[in-house]
Structures are given as C-alpha cells and as structure tokens.
Write an enzyme that holds these catalytic residues in place. Structure first.
Site, PDB file in Angstrom:
ATOM      1  N   ARG A  17      36.446  74.181  17.604  1.00  0.00           N
ATOM      2  CA  ARG A  17      37.751  74.185  18.254  1.00  0.00           C
ATOM      3  C   ARG A  17      37.826  73.203  19.407  1.00  0.00           C
ATOM      4  O   ARG A  17      38.829  72.507  19.566  1.00  0.00           O
ATOM      5  CB  ARG A  17      38.098  75.607  18.712  1.00  0.00           C
ATOM      6  N   LYS A  77      52.361  61.239  34.871  1.00  0.00           N
ATOM      7  CA  LYS A  77      52.704  62.545  34.313  1.00  0.00           C
ATOM      8  C   LYS A  77      51.766  62.822  33.136  1.00  0.00           C
ATOM      9  O   LYS A  77      52.052  62.483  31.982  1.00  0.00           O
ATOM     10  CB  LYS A  77      54.170  62.582  33.890  1.00  0.00           C
ATOM     11  N   LYS A 134      58.741  54.869  46.182  1.00  0.00           N
ATOM     12  CA  LYS A 134      59.850  55.524  45.487  1.00  0.00           C
ATOM     13  C   LYS A 134      61.002  55.811  46.453  1.00  0.00           C
ATOM     14  O   LYS A 134      60.922  55.494  47.640  1.00  0.00           O
ATOM     15  CB  LYS A 134      59.347  56.781  44.797  1.00  0.00           C
ATOM     16  N   GLU A 136      60.535  51.068  43.701  1.00  0.00           N
ATOM     17  CA  GLU A 136      61.562  51.590  42.809  1.00  0.00           C
ATOM     18  C   GLU A 136      62.939  51.360  43.418  1.00  0.00           C
ATOM     19  O   GLU A 136      63.161  51.665  44.595  1.00  0.00           O
ATOM     20  CB  GLU A 136      61.326  53.082  42.585  1.00  0.00           C
ATOM     21  N   ASP A 152      65.186  51.797  38.034  1.00  0.00           N
ATOM     22  CA  ASP A 152      65.241  53.199  37.640  1.00  0.00           C
ATOM     23  C   ASP A 152      66.600  53.591  37.072  1.00  0.00           C
ATOM     24  O   ASP A 152      67.642  53.406  37.713  1.00  0.00           O
ATOM     25  CB  ASP A 152      64.922  54.078  38.860  1.00  0.00           C
TER      26      ASP A 152
END
Length: 301
Positions: A106, A141, A173, A203, A224
């Site tokens: 597994r 992410k 950002k 960004e 963005d």
C-alpha cells in the site's frame, strides 16, 4: 524528455518519506492481517500494472518501500519515471517473501499512484500548450511533507517548478504591497534585503500596477486573474517598455518575465498561452490531480 534532463530525487529524501509512511501504516503491531494469514516461509511474485494512460512518477519511492520492509524483496523495473504508459502495461515485477511484499504494497502504491497522477495531470496541461513558448508551472499549494516529490512529478509531466518555499525566492503579493505602501516600494525593499542571486517577483492585478512594477525592475511580474485580452495588452506593454520587436522579445534575456495566474483550467490554458506570457502557474496540477490507477497483482501458479 531527455534522460540528461530528468529531475532527480535525493536518496535521503526518499528514505525519510518512505520510513515515515511505513511507520504510519504499520503502527504499533505491524501488519496483523498478513501475519495471521501468510506463513513466514511463503513467497510471492507480483506485477505493478498501470490501468490507465498516464505518466509514471514515484518508482524510486515504491522500490524503497519494498526494500525498507525487507532487503530480500527483489524489484525489477519495467518502466522509468517520466515514461508514458498505457492500460495493462507492467511497471515493475516484485518477488520475495510474501509477508514483506504484502506489507509494503500500500505504501508503494500510494506514492506511485499519487505522484503518477500529478505527472499525468501536468502532462495534460503541458500538452495543450506544447507548441507555444509558454510553460505551465506549479505553486506552493502542495500536500504538507510532499512538496519536493510533487514538484518532481510536475517536471516529469512536462511542467516547470516555481519556488520551493518562502526562502528561495521573493514573491511580493497583494498583502505585502498593501503593508509596504505600494508596488515600487515593496520591490525596492526586497532588492535591498535579498542577495544578488535571489529572484524577485511581484504580483499585480491591473495594468497600472504592472507599469509601476516595470519601473522598479523586478525579475518577474505575476499577472493575477487577468483575462486573455488584458494579458495581451500586458505583453505588448512589456515589449514596448523593453523596446523589443516581436521576434526578439521571446529570446531576450534582459527583460522582465511575465507569469499569468488565476482561472487556469484545461479549457482556458490555451487562450492564456496564446497571449505570449512566459509562464502559466496553477495549483490544479498538484492540488486537483486525480491519482493514476495502478494495481499490484499477485501472480498465481
């Protein structure tokens, strides 16, 4: 992908991930089902078979899982990471003590199915824009603990890697900009802080912010959530700012690179790439990738 350009996994990283996964699966008492039903003298031969079309990734972790359980288990690889495979294709043959083969199954499959899924899904995005200069790239992410191997799988699928963490590149950002007091102020502060080998990306969510960013000379501008028409304007403005013709623009090294992000799907990535941005980043290739169906089939007789 040329074998000389295949990404590599650190053996130490592989060992650590596999041992952590095995410890989680075996728990305190080990594989009590296998211990109860399979005698210690029994042996088994099995094949790992792909049940879908896809791109293989994670074979080193699968092999390490079997060997960590029992060095007597033999694994013969019939495919390599980065190979495109078809339903029914054998990826590996495993033989050895039956208890060991079943106890490692597994964990080996979990790594192989997940990472092959990331590579396969990335390949679908990359194939959509293969004839354009744009590259699909991943983001931060990722599943906790699996970032390095997921980014490895992205490259096997034909994608490229964004920064690995908060420490290897600057990405300014919207919240950074708000606190710093503006786009150019944030870029100037980053340049003053970071070393000369650290790339600086910012960004922006409007063409006005992009114009301000260009005057501060970041390495990359992230556009963005802009639609294709606005992205086309951004690319054209970048050309004019650097005084480059269309033919020279794509090859120029001394210019700001443009990355598009937001609303990136299989049905939208082509239109985004046709605007002539350099990179298209999406979390979908890691966070939304379905597993590739791979099974371990015991050979009887």
């Amino acid at each position: 992908m040329s074998s000389t350009h295949l990404p590599q996994l650190s053996p130490i990283l592989v060992e650590d991930l596999v041992r952590m996964a095995l410890a989680e699966d075996l728990g305190r008492a080990g594989d009590i089902t296998t211990y109860a039903t399979i005698g210690p003298e029994m042996t088994a031969t099995a094949a790992m078979n792909s049940r879908e079309h896809g791109v293989v990734a994670g074979l080193p972790l699968a092999v390490a899982a079997f060997r960590a359980i029992d060095p007597r288990v033999k694994v013969e690889l019939l495919a390599e990471d980065g190979d495109r495979v078809a339903p029914g294709q054998a990826l590996a043959r495993i033989s050895g003590p039956a208890r060991s083969v079943l106890s490692a199954e597994r964990v080996a499959l979990n790594f192989l199915m997940h990472l092959s899924g990331v590579a396969s899904y990335t390949a679908r995005f990359a194939d959509e824009i293969a004839d354009t200069p744009a590259r699909v790239t991943c983001t931060r992410k990722t599943l906790p603990g699996l970032r390095a191997v997921e980014k490895y799988a992205v490259r096997l699928g034909g994608g490229s890697n964004h920064r690995y963490g908060l420490d290897d590149a600057v990405l300014i950002k919207d919240n950074h900009i708000a606190v710093a007091g503006g786009v150019s102020k944030a870029i100037d502060a980053a340049r003053a802080y970071a070393g000369h080998l650290v790339k600086v990306e910012v960004e922006v969510d409007s063409l006005d912010q992009m114009r301000e960013a260009l005057t501060a000379a970041p390495d990359v501008i992230l556009l963005d959530n802009m639609d294709p028409a606005t992205l086309t304007e951004a690319v054209e403005f970048n050309r004019r700012f650097h005084q480059l013709s269309g033919a020279d623009y794509a090859k120029a090294r001394a210019r700001v690179l443009l990355e598009a992000s937001g609303n990136v799907r299989l049905d939208t990535i082509r239109a985004i790439a046709e605007t002539a941005v350099d990179f298209i980043s999406t979390s979908k290739i890691t966070m939304a990738a379905p597993t590739l169906d791979i099974g371990l089939d015991i050979e009887i007789g």
